[in-house]
Design an enzyme around this catalytic site. Structure first.
Site, mmCIF file in Angstrom:
data_model
loop_
_atom_site.group_PDB
_atom_site.id
_atom_site.type_symbol
_atom_site.label_atom_id
_atom_site.label_comp_id
_atom_site.label_asym_id
_atom_site.label_seq_id
_atom_site.Cartn_x
_atom_site.Cartn_y
_atom_site.Cartn_z
ATOM 1 N N ASP A 121 0.843 -1.192 0.000
ATOM 2 C CA ASP A 121 0.000 0.000 0.000
ATOM 3 C C ASP A 121 0.877 1.239 0.000
ATOM 4 O OD1 ASP A 121 -2.550 1.114 -0.085
ATOM 5 O OD2 ASP A 121 -2.530 1.542 2.044
ATOM 6 N N TYR A 123 1.139 5.749 -0.418
ATOM 7 C CA TYR A 123 0.744 6.959 0.319
ATOM 8 C C TYR A 123 0.879 8.109 -0.668
ATOM 9 C CZ TYR A 123 0.887 9.748 4.755
ATOM 10 O OH TYR A 123 0.639 10.599 5.818
ATOM 11 N N HIS A 128 -3.737 14.130 1.213
ATOM 12 C CA HIS A 128 -3.919 13.251 2.366
ATOM 13 C C HIS A 128 -2.701 13.300 3.286
ATOM 14 C CE1 HIS A 128 -4.884 9.792 4.831
ATOM 15 N NE2 HIS A 128 -3.767 9.200 4.452
ATOM 16 N N ARG A 137 1.340 16.429 13.481
ATOM 17 C CA ARG A 137 2.528 17.253 13.748
ATOM 18 C C ARG A 137 2.166 18.724 13.526
ATOM 19 N NH1 ARG A 137 4.220 13.084 10.532
ATOM 20 N NH2 ARG A 137 4.261 14.414 8.666
ATOM 21 N N GLU A 189 -10.186 4.052 4.434
ATOM 22 C CA GLU A 189 -9.340 4.775 3.498
ATOM 23 C C GLU A 189 -9.803 4.431 2.094
ATOM 24 O OE1 GLU A 189 -5.194 5.502 5.947
ATOM 25 O OE2 GLU A 189 -5.183 4.120 4.245
ATOM 26 N N GLU A 191 -9.386 4.082 -1.580
ATOM 27 C CA GLU A 191 -8.203 3.911 -2.416
ATOM 28 C C GLU A 191 -8.572 3.258 -3.749
ATOM 29 O OE1 GLU A 191 -4.759 2.231 -0.655
ATOM 30 O OE2 GLU A 191 -5.229 2.902 1.380
ATOM 31 N N ASP A 223 -8.780 0.396 2.606
ATOM 32 C CA ASP A 223 -7.722 -0.016 3.534
ATOM 33 C C ASP A 223 -8.169 0.362 4.947
ATOM 34 O OD1 ASP A 223 -5.258 -0.875 4.511
ATOM 35 O OD2 ASP A 223 -4.358 1.096 4.275
ATOM 36 N N ARG A 227 -6.796 3.576 13.887
ATOM 37 C CA ARG A 227 -5.874 4.695 14.055
ATOM 38 C C ARG A 227 -5.179 4.705 15.405
ATOM 39 N NH1 ARG A 227 -4.883 6.067 8.919
ATOM 40 N NH2 ARG A 227 -6.750 6.776 7.818
ATOM 41 N N GLN A 230 -2.543 1.962 15.247
ATOM 42 C CA GLN A 230 -1.519 2.444 14.317
ATOM 43 C C GLN A 230 -0.635 3.518 14.954
ATOM 44 O OE1 GLN A 230 -3.186 4.191 10.781
ATOM 45 N NE2 GLN A 230 -1.206 4.735 9.911
ATOM 46 N N TYR A 234 3.407 2.559 14.944
ATOM 47 C CA TYR A 234 4.017 2.788 13.632
ATOM 48 C C TYR A 234 5.394 3.428 13.685
ATOM 49 C CZ TYR A 234 3.250 7.868 13.072
ATOM 50 O OH TYR A 234 3.303 9.235 13.165
ATOM 51 N N LYS A 243 -3.309 -1.985 10.427
ATOM 52 C CA LYS A 243 -3.720 -2.064 9.027
ATOM 53 C C LYS A 243 -4.023 -3.492 8.579
ATOM 54 C CE LYS A 243 -2.849 2.234 7.453
ATOM 55 N NZ LYS A 243 -3.753 3.047 6.618
ATOM 56 N N THR A 247 -8.545 -5.654 4.467
ATOM 57 C CA THR A 247 -8.534 -4.751 3.320
ATOM 58 C C THR A 247 -9.602 -5.258 2.361
ATOM 59 O OG1 THR A 247 -6.156 -4.328 3.533
ATOM 60 C CG2 THR A 247 -7.172 -3.810 1.416
ATOM 61 N N THR A 334 -4.673 6.523 0.519
ATOM 62 C CA THR A 334 -5.910 7.285 0.616
ATOM 63 C C THR A 334 -5.979 8.374 -0.445
ATOM 64 O OG1 THR A 334 -5.935 6.904 2.993
ATOM 65 C CG2 THR A 334 -7.351 8.652 2.163
ATOM 66 N N GLU A 348 -9.344 12.533 8.483
ATOM 67 C CA GLU A 348 -9.279 13.878 7.893
ATOM 68 C C GLU A 348 -10.624 14.592 7.970
ATOM 69 O OE1 GLU A 348 -6.959 13.739 3.952
ATOM 70 O OE2 GLU A 348 -7.564 11.675 4.371
#
Length: 392
Positions: A121, A123, A128, A137, A189, A191, A223, A227, A230, A234, A243, A247, A334, A348
Protein backbone atom coordinates in the site's frame (compact mmCIF):
# COMPACT_ATOMS: atom_id res chain seq x y z
CA UNK A 1 -13.71 9.10 -33.69
CA UNK A 2 -14.90 5.50 -33.71
CA UNK A 3 -18.63 4.86 -33.47
CA UNK A 4 -19.34 3.22 -30.08
CA UNK A 5 -20.35 -0.42 -30.30
CA UNK A 6 -23.92 -1.25 -29.32
CA UNK A 7 -24.72 -4.30 -27.24
CA UNK A 8 -27.78 -6.48 -27.69
CA UNK A 9 -27.84 -7.35 -23.96
CA UNK A 10 -31.11 -6.04 -22.44
CA UNK A 11 -30.59 -2.89 -20.37
CA UNK A 12 -26.80 -2.79 -20.77
CA UNK A 13 -26.49 -0.12 -23.47
CA UNK A 14 -25.81 3.27 -21.90
CA UNK A 15 -25.37 1.81 -18.41
CA UNK A 16 -22.25 2.02 -16.25
CA UNK A 17 -21.54 -1.57 -17.32
CA UNK A 18 -21.83 -1.20 -21.07
CA UNK A 19 -19.42 -3.00 -23.43
CA UNK A 20 -16.75 -0.32 -22.96
CA UNK A 21 -16.36 -1.61 -19.38
CA UNK A 22 -16.64 -5.43 -19.16
CA UNK A 23 -14.99 -6.08 -15.77
CA UNK A 24 -14.04 -9.62 -14.78
CA UNK A 25 -15.09 -11.36 -11.60
CA UNK A 26 -15.56 -14.77 -10.00
CA UNK A 27 -19.10 -15.96 -9.34
CA UNK A 28 -21.03 -19.04 -8.37
CA UNK A 29 -24.59 -20.30 -8.40
CA UNK A 30 -26.11 -22.61 -5.79
CA UNK A 31 -24.50 -26.04 -5.88
CA UNK A 32 -21.82 -25.01 -8.38
CA UNK A 33 -18.11 -24.22 -8.12
CA UNK A 34 -16.93 -20.60 -8.52
CA UNK A 35 -15.74 -19.67 -12.01
CA UNK A 36 -14.80 -16.64 -14.10
CA UNK A 37 -17.39 -14.32 -15.58
CA UNK A 38 -17.63 -10.86 -17.06
CA UNK A 39 -20.23 -8.26 -16.12
CA UNK A 40 -22.42 -6.58 -18.72
CA UNK A 41 -25.36 -4.50 -17.49
CA UNK A 42 -27.03 -6.42 -14.67
CA UNK A 43 -25.85 -9.81 -15.91
CA UNK A 44 -22.79 -12.01 -15.57
CA UNK A 45 -21.68 -13.78 -18.72
CA UNK A 46 -20.53 -17.30 -17.82
CA UNK A 47 -17.44 -17.45 -20.01
CA UNK A 48 -16.42 -21.10 -19.57
CA UNK A 49 -19.17 -22.79 -21.63
CA UNK A 50 -19.06 -20.14 -24.35
CA UNK A 51 -15.27 -20.40 -24.66
CA UNK A 52 -15.47 -24.18 -24.77
CA UNK A 53 -18.16 -24.09 -27.46
CA UNK A 54 -16.01 -21.79 -29.58
CA UNK A 55 -12.90 -23.89 -28.85
CA UNK A 56 -10.98 -20.88 -27.57
CA UNK A 57 -7.34 -21.82 -26.92
CA UNK A 58 -7.51 -20.49 -23.34
CA UNK A 59 -11.01 -21.76 -22.51
CA UNK A 60 -9.69 -23.58 -19.43
CA UNK A 61 -8.79 -20.32 -17.62
CA UNK A 62 -12.48 -19.45 -17.26
CA UNK A 63 -13.14 -22.61 -15.24
CA UNK A 64 -10.79 -21.50 -12.45
CA UNK A 65 -11.77 -20.15 -9.00
CA UNK A 66 -9.78 -16.93 -9.52
CA UNK A 67 -8.63 -14.67 -12.34
CA UNK A 68 -5.00 -15.61 -11.80
CA UNK A 69 -4.78 -18.13 -14.65
CA UNK A 70 -6.29 -15.66 -17.10
CA UNK A 71 -4.05 -12.83 -15.86
CA UNK A 72 -0.92 -14.97 -16.12
CA UNK A 73 -1.49 -15.39 -19.86
CA UNK A 74 -0.20 -11.86 -20.37
CA UNK A 75 -1.13 -8.69 -22.16
CA UNK A 76 -1.59 -10.11 -25.67
CA UNK A 77 -4.09 -12.73 -24.48
CA UNK A 78 -5.80 -10.18 -22.19
CA UNK A 79 -6.42 -7.86 -25.12
CA UNK A 80 -7.47 -10.71 -27.40
CA UNK A 81 -9.99 -12.04 -24.89
CA UNK A 82 -11.44 -8.55 -24.45
CA UNK A 83 -11.99 -8.25 -28.21
CA UNK A 84 -13.60 -11.68 -28.27
CA UNK A 85 -15.98 -10.87 -25.39
CA UNK A 86 -16.87 -7.53 -26.97
CA UNK A 87 -17.75 -9.33 -30.20
CA UNK A 88 -19.91 -11.86 -28.36
CA UNK A 89 -21.96 -9.07 -26.80
CA UNK A 90 -22.32 -6.78 -29.84
CA UNK A 91 -22.67 -9.09 -32.84
CA UNK A 92 -26.17 -10.43 -33.45
CA UNK A 93 -25.06 -13.80 -34.88
CA UNK A 94 -23.45 -14.60 -31.49
CA UNK A 95 -26.65 -13.99 -29.55
CA UNK A 96 -28.11 -17.50 -29.80
CA UNK A 97 -24.90 -18.99 -28.38
CA UNK A 98 -24.32 -16.41 -25.68
CA UNK A 99 -27.73 -15.43 -24.31
CA UNK A 100 -28.42 -18.72 -22.45
CA UNK A 101 -25.21 -18.10 -20.46
CA UNK A 102 -26.15 -14.62 -19.23
CA UNK A 103 -26.96 -14.98 -15.54
CA UNK A 104 -28.78 -12.21 -13.62
CA UNK A 105 -26.61 -10.69 -10.90
CA UNK A 106 -29.42 -11.38 -8.42
CA UNK A 107 -28.89 -15.13 -8.95
CA UNK A 108 -25.15 -15.30 -8.20
CA UNK A 109 -22.71 -15.04 -5.33
CA UNK A 110 -19.60 -12.96 -6.00
CA UNK A 111 -16.22 -13.99 -4.59
CA UNK A 112 -12.76 -12.52 -4.11
CA UNK A 113 -11.72 -12.22 -7.77
CA UNK A 114 -7.97 -12.69 -7.34
CA UNK A 115 -5.79 -15.02 -5.31
CA UNK A 116 -3.68 -12.24 -3.80
CA UNK A 117 0.04 -13.01 -3.86
CA UNK A 118 1.47 -9.91 -2.15
CA UNK A 119 -0.11 -6.65 -1.02
CA UNK A 120 1.66 -3.29 -0.89
CA UNK A 121 0.00 0.00 0.00
CA UNK A 122 1.28 3.43 -0.99
CA UNK A 123 0.74 6.96 0.32
CA UNK A 124 0.42 8.78 -3.00
CA UNK A 125 -1.91 11.71 -2.25
CA UNK A 126 -0.15 14.94 -1.30
CA UNK A 127 -3.40 16.31 0.15
CA UNK A 128 -3.92 13.25 2.37
CA UNK A 129 -0.29 13.16 3.52
CA UNK A 130 -0.38 16.89 4.26
CA UNK A 131 -3.62 16.64 6.22
CA UNK A 132 -2.33 13.73 8.28
CA UNK A 133 0.93 15.58 8.93
CA UNK A 134 -0.93 18.65 10.16
CA UNK A 135 -3.14 16.58 12.43
CA UNK A 136 -0.28 14.66 14.04
CA UNK A 137 2.53 17.25 13.75
CA UNK A 138 0.77 20.64 14.09
CA UNK A 139 4.02 22.38 15.02
CA UNK A 140 6.21 20.68 12.41
CA UNK A 141 6.46 20.16 8.68
CA UNK A 142 3.38 18.43 7.29
CA UNK A 143 5.38 16.35 4.79
CA UNK A 144 8.51 14.44 5.78
CA UNK A 145 11.66 15.19 3.72
CA UNK A 146 11.44 12.07 1.53
CA UNK A 147 7.79 12.38 0.52
CA UNK A 148 8.22 14.25 -2.79
CA UNK A 149 11.22 12.19 -3.82
CA UNK A 150 9.66 8.71 -3.83
CA UNK A 151 6.29 6.98 -3.48
CA UNK A 152 6.17 6.03 0.22
CA UNK A 153 4.63 2.63 0.95
CA UNK A 154 4.42 -0.32 3.30
CA UNK A 155 4.11 -4.06 2.81
CA UNK A 156 0.66 -5.31 3.88
CA UNK A 157 -0.94 -8.67 4.55
CA UNK A 158 -2.26 -10.55 1.50
CA UNK A 159 -4.19 -13.09 3.57
CA UNK A 160 -6.61 -10.50 4.96
CA UNK A 161 -7.63 -8.99 1.61
CA UNK A 162 -11.35 -9.78 1.40
CA UNK A 163 -14.15 -9.36 -1.10
CA UNK A 164 -16.70 -6.58 -0.84
CA UNK A 165 -19.52 -7.58 1.47
CA UNK A 166 -17.30 -9.45 3.94
CA UNK A 167 -17.96 -8.21 7.50
CA UNK A 168 -15.08 -6.31 9.13
CA UNK A 169 -14.49 -7.31 12.74
CA UNK A 170 -13.29 -4.45 14.95
CA UNK A 171 -9.62 -5.18 15.70
CA UNK A 172 -8.19 -5.48 19.19
CA UNK A 173 -4.68 -4.47 20.15
CA UNK A 174 -2.38 -2.18 22.09
CA UNK A 175 -3.29 1.49 22.10
CA UNK A 176 -1.33 4.64 23.03
CA UNK A 177 0.21 4.40 26.49
CA UNK A 178 0.15 0.60 26.47
CA UNK A 179 -3.57 0.14 26.96
CA UNK A 180 -5.25 -2.88 25.39
CA UNK A 181 -8.68 -3.46 23.91
CA UNK A 182 -10.87 -2.99 20.83
CA UNK A 183 -9.91 -0.09 18.60
CA UNK A 184 -11.89 3.06 19.38
CA UNK A 185 -10.72 4.85 16.22
CA UNK A 186 -11.71 2.54 13.37
CA UNK A 187 -11.36 4.33 10.05
CA UNK A 188 -11.71 3.84 6.29
CA UNK A 189 -9.34 4.78 3.50
CA UNK A 190 -10.80 5.24 0.02
CA UNK A 191 -8.20 3.91 -2.42
CA UNK A 192 -7.69 2.47 -5.87
CA UNK A 193 -6.04 -0.93 -6.16
CA UNK A 194 -3.90 -2.20 -9.06
CA UNK A 195 -3.79 -5.93 -9.84
CA UNK A 196 -0.66 -7.42 -11.40
CA UNK A 197 -1.22 -9.95 -14.17
CA UNK A 198 2.20 -10.60 -15.69
CA UNK A 199 5.02 -11.48 -13.31
CA UNK A 200 8.50 -9.99 -13.49
CA UNK A 201 11.94 -11.50 -12.98
CA UNK A 202 13.64 -11.23 -9.58
CA UNK A 203 16.48 -8.72 -9.81
CA UNK A 204 15.05 -6.90 -12.86
CA UNK A 205 13.10 -3.68 -12.20
CA UNK A 206 9.85 -2.98 -14.07
CA UNK A 207 10.28 0.33 -15.94
CA UNK A 208 7.51 2.91 -15.69
CA UNK A 209 6.70 2.53 -19.41
CA UNK A 210 5.97 -1.20 -18.93
CA UNK A 211 3.02 -0.54 -16.59
CA UNK A 212 0.39 -1.87 -19.03
CA UNK A 213 2.50 -4.96 -19.75
CA UNK A 214 2.23 -6.03 -16.12
CA UNK A 215 -0.95 -4.53 -14.62
CA UNK A 216 -4.12 -6.38 -15.60
CA UNK A 217 -6.68 -4.04 -14.09
CA UNK A 218 -7.96 -2.02 -11.16
CA UNK A 219 -10.25 -2.57 -8.18
CA UNK A 220 -11.88 -0.33 -5.64
CA UNK A 221 -10.09 -0.73 -2.31
CA UNK A 222 -10.80 0.16 1.32
CA UNK A 223 -7.72 -0.02 3.53
CA UNK A 224 -9.49 -0.25 6.91
CA UNK A 225 -7.36 1.36 9.62
CA UNK A 226 -7.33 1.25 13.41
CA UNK A 227 -5.87 4.70 14.05
CA UNK A 228 -5.21 4.23 17.77
CA UNK A 229 -3.38 0.92 17.27
CA UNK A 230 -1.52 2.44 14.32
CA UNK A 231 -0.48 5.55 16.28
CA UNK A 232 1.11 3.45 19.03
CA UNK A 233 2.99 0.99 16.81
CA UNK A 234 4.02 2.79 13.63
CA UNK A 235 7.19 4.44 14.95
CA UNK A 236 9.88 3.36 14.06
CA UNK A 237 8.92 0.71 11.46
CA UNK A 238 5.54 1.83 10.14
CA UNK A 239 2.01 0.36 9.88
CA UNK A 240 1.47 -3.20 11.11
CA UNK A 241 -1.50 -4.44 13.17
CA UNK A 242 -3.41 -1.19 12.74
CA UNK A 243 -3.72 -2.06 9.03
CA UNK A 244 -3.40 -5.82 8.63
CA UNK A 245 -6.79 -6.98 9.96
CA UNK A 246 -8.80 -6.31 6.76
CA UNK A 247 -8.53 -4.75 3.32
CA UNK A 248 -11.72 -4.87 1.23
CA UNK A 249 -11.72 -4.91 -2.58
CA UNK A 250 -14.44 -4.83 -5.19
CA UNK A 251 -15.58 -8.14 -6.70
CA UNK A 252 -14.96 -6.78 -10.22
CA UNK A 253 -11.55 -6.16 -11.77
CA UNK A 254 -11.84 -3.43 -14.39
CA UNK A 255 -9.36 -4.09 -17.23
CA UNK A 256 -6.77 -1.38 -17.88
CA UNK A 257 -8.13 -1.08 -21.43
CA UNK A 258 -11.51 0.08 -20.09
CA UNK A 259 -9.73 3.15 -18.65
CA UNK A 260 -8.20 4.34 -21.93
CA UNK A 261 -10.31 7.52 -21.83
CA UNK A 262 -9.53 8.25 -18.17
CA UNK A 263 -5.80 9.01 -18.32
CA UNK A 264 -4.91 12.61 -17.41
CA UNK A 265 -1.79 14.63 -16.64
CA UNK A 266 -0.56 14.60 -13.06
CA UNK A 267 -1.09 17.83 -11.07
CA UNK A 268 2.67 18.46 -11.16
CA UNK A 269 5.75 17.17 -9.36
CA UNK A 270 8.35 19.43 -7.74
CA UNK A 271 11.19 18.62 -7.36
CA UNK A 272 11.47 16.55 -10.53
CA UNK A 273 11.63 12.85 -9.61
CA UNK A 274 14.60 10.69 -10.53
CA UNK A 275 14.65 9.31 -14.11
CA UNK A 276 13.45 5.80 -13.18
CA UNK A 277 10.12 7.40 -12.13
CA UNK A 278 9.54 8.87 -15.59
CA UNK A 279 9.09 12.55 -14.68
CA UNK A 280 6.69 14.26 -17.08
CA UNK A 281 5.92 11.01 -18.89
CA UNK A 282 3.49 9.12 -16.65
CA UNK A 283 -0.20 9.85 -16.22
CA UNK A 284 -2.85 9.85 -13.52
CA UNK A 285 -6.46 8.70 -13.76
CA UNK A 286 -9.66 10.73 -13.75
CA UNK A 287 -11.72 8.58 -11.40
CA UNK A 288 -14.40 9.97 -9.10
CA UNK A 289 -14.96 8.30 -5.73
CA UNK A 290 -17.82 8.52 -3.25
CA UNK A 291 -17.63 7.49 0.40
CA UNK A 292 -21.04 6.38 1.67
CA UNK A 293 -21.60 5.72 5.39
CA UNK A 294 -24.95 4.23 6.40
CA UNK A 295 -26.48 5.39 3.12
CA UNK A 296 -25.20 8.98 3.18
CA UNK A 297 -22.48 10.32 0.87
CA UNK A 298 -19.99 12.03 3.18
CA UNK A 299 -17.15 12.79 0.76
CA UNK A 300 -16.19 12.73 -2.92
CA UNK A 301 -12.43 12.25 -3.32
CA UNK A 302 -11.02 12.73 -6.87
CA UNK A 303 -8.27 10.33 -7.93
CA UNK A 304 -7.02 12.81 -10.59
CA UNK A 305 -5.40 14.91 -7.81
CA UNK A 306 -2.96 12.16 -6.77
CA UNK A 307 0.71 13.20 -6.73
CA UNK A 308 2.29 9.86 -7.69
CA UNK A 309 1.09 7.93 -10.75
CA UNK A 310 0.24 4.21 -10.94
CA UNK A 311 3.25 3.58 -13.18
CA UNK A 312 5.58 5.40 -10.78
CA UNK A 313 4.38 3.28 -7.89
CA UNK A 314 5.09 0.07 -9.81
CA UNK A 315 8.51 1.33 -10.92
CA UNK A 316 9.44 2.23 -7.35
CA UNK A 317 8.09 -1.06 -5.98
CA UNK A 318 10.53 -2.97 -8.20
CA UNK A 319 13.50 -0.58 -8.57
CA UNK A 320 15.52 -2.52 -5.98
CA UNK A 321 15.04 -5.73 -7.98
CA UNK A 322 11.96 -6.96 -6.11
CA UNK A 323 9.78 -9.03 -8.42
CA UNK A 324 6.03 -8.92 -8.85
CA UNK A 325 3.88 -12.03 -9.18
CA UNK A 326 0.54 -12.76 -10.79
CA UNK A 327 -2.06 -11.67 -8.25
CA UNK A 328 0.06 -9.01 -6.58
CA UNK A 329 -2.06 -6.07 -5.42
CA UNK A 330 -0.86 -2.56 -4.71
CA UNK A 331 -2.99 0.24 -3.35
CA UNK A 332 -2.74 3.95 -4.10
CA UNK A 333 -3.06 5.08 -0.53
CA UNK A 334 -5.91 7.28 0.62
CA UNK A 335 -7.38 9.46 -2.13
CA UNK A 336 -7.95 13.02 -0.93
CA UNK A 337 -8.47 16.25 -2.83
CA UNK A 338 -7.75 19.84 -1.84
CA UNK A 339 -11.24 20.62 -0.49
CA UNK A 340 -12.78 19.53 2.84
CA UNK A 341 -15.53 17.58 1.04
CA UNK A 342 -12.90 15.62 -0.91
CA UNK A 343 -11.13 13.92 1.98
CA UNK A 344 -10.73 10.16 1.80
CA UNK A 345 -10.64 9.13 5.47
CA UNK A 346 -12.64 9.84 8.61
CA UNK A 347 -9.43 10.93 10.30
CA UNK A 348 -9.28 13.88 7.89
CA UNK A 349 -13.02 14.49 7.66
CA UNK A 350 -13.30 14.82 11.45
CA UNK A 351 -9.78 16.31 11.80
CA UNK A 352 -8.86 13.75 14.46
CA UNK A 353 -11.97 14.12 16.64
CA UNK A 354 -12.83 10.94 18.59
CA UNK A 355 -16.46 11.04 17.46
CA UNK A 356 -15.49 10.91 13.77
CA UNK A 357 -14.76 7.19 13.67
CA UNK A 358 -16.90 4.13 12.97
CA UNK A 359 -19.30 2.49 15.40
CA UNK A 360 -20.26 -1.19 15.43
CA UNK A 361 -22.96 -1.79 12.85
CA UNK A 362 -21.87 1.04 10.56
CA UNK A 363 -21.79 0.15 6.87
CA UNK A 364 -19.34 1.80 4.49
CA UNK A 365 -19.53 1.68 0.68
CA UNK A 366 -17.01 3.13 -1.75
CA UNK A 367 -18.29 3.90 -5.26
CA UNK A 368 -16.18 4.72 -8.32
CA UNK A 369 -16.86 6.06 -11.83
CA UNK A 370 -14.60 7.06 -14.72
CA UNK A 371 -14.91 8.30 -18.30
CA UNK A 372 -15.56 5.39 -20.64
CA UNK A 373 -14.25 4.94 -24.16
CA UNK A 374 -17.85 5.00 -25.42
CA UNK A 375 -18.37 8.61 -24.39
CA UNK A 376 -20.30 8.00 -21.17
CA UNK A 377 -19.10 6.84 -17.75
CA UNK A 378 -18.24 3.41 -16.48
CA UNK A 379 -18.31 2.16 -12.91
CA UNK A 380 -15.80 0.13 -10.99
CA UNK A 381 -17.32 -2.36 -8.59
CA UNK A 382 -18.55 -1.01 -5.26
CA UNK A 383 -16.64 -1.91 -2.09
CA UNK A 384 -18.84 -2.49 0.96
CA UNK A 385 -18.12 -3.59 4.53
CA UNK A 386 -20.13 -3.59 7.75
CA UNK A 387 -18.39 -3.24 11.11
CA UNK A 388 -18.93 -6.09 13.57
CA UNK A 389 -17.98 -5.96 17.28
CA UNK A 390 -14.58 -7.17 18.43
CA UNK A 391 -14.35 -10.86 19.33
CA UNK A 392 -12.67 -12.62 22.21
Amino acid sequence: MKTPLTTWVPGAAGSHFDVDNLPYGVFSQPGEEPRVGVRVGDFVLDLAPVAAAEMLDVHHVFEERSLNALMAEGRTVRESVRRWVTGLLTEDPERDLVEPHLVPLTDVTLHLPVEVADYVDFYASEHHATNVGRIFRPDGEALLPNWKHLPVGYHGRAGTVVASGTPVVRPTGQRPGGGFGPSARLDVEAELGFVVGTASELGTPVPYHAFADHVFGVVGLNDWSARDIQAWEYVPLGPFLGKSFATSVSPWVTPIEALDAAWVDLPGQDPEPLPYLGPGETKGLDIDVEIVVNGDVISRPPYRTMYWSPAQMLAHLTVNGASVRTGDLYGSGTISGPEPDQRGSLLEIGWGEETAFLADGDEVTLRYTAPGTGGGRIALGDVTGRVEPARG
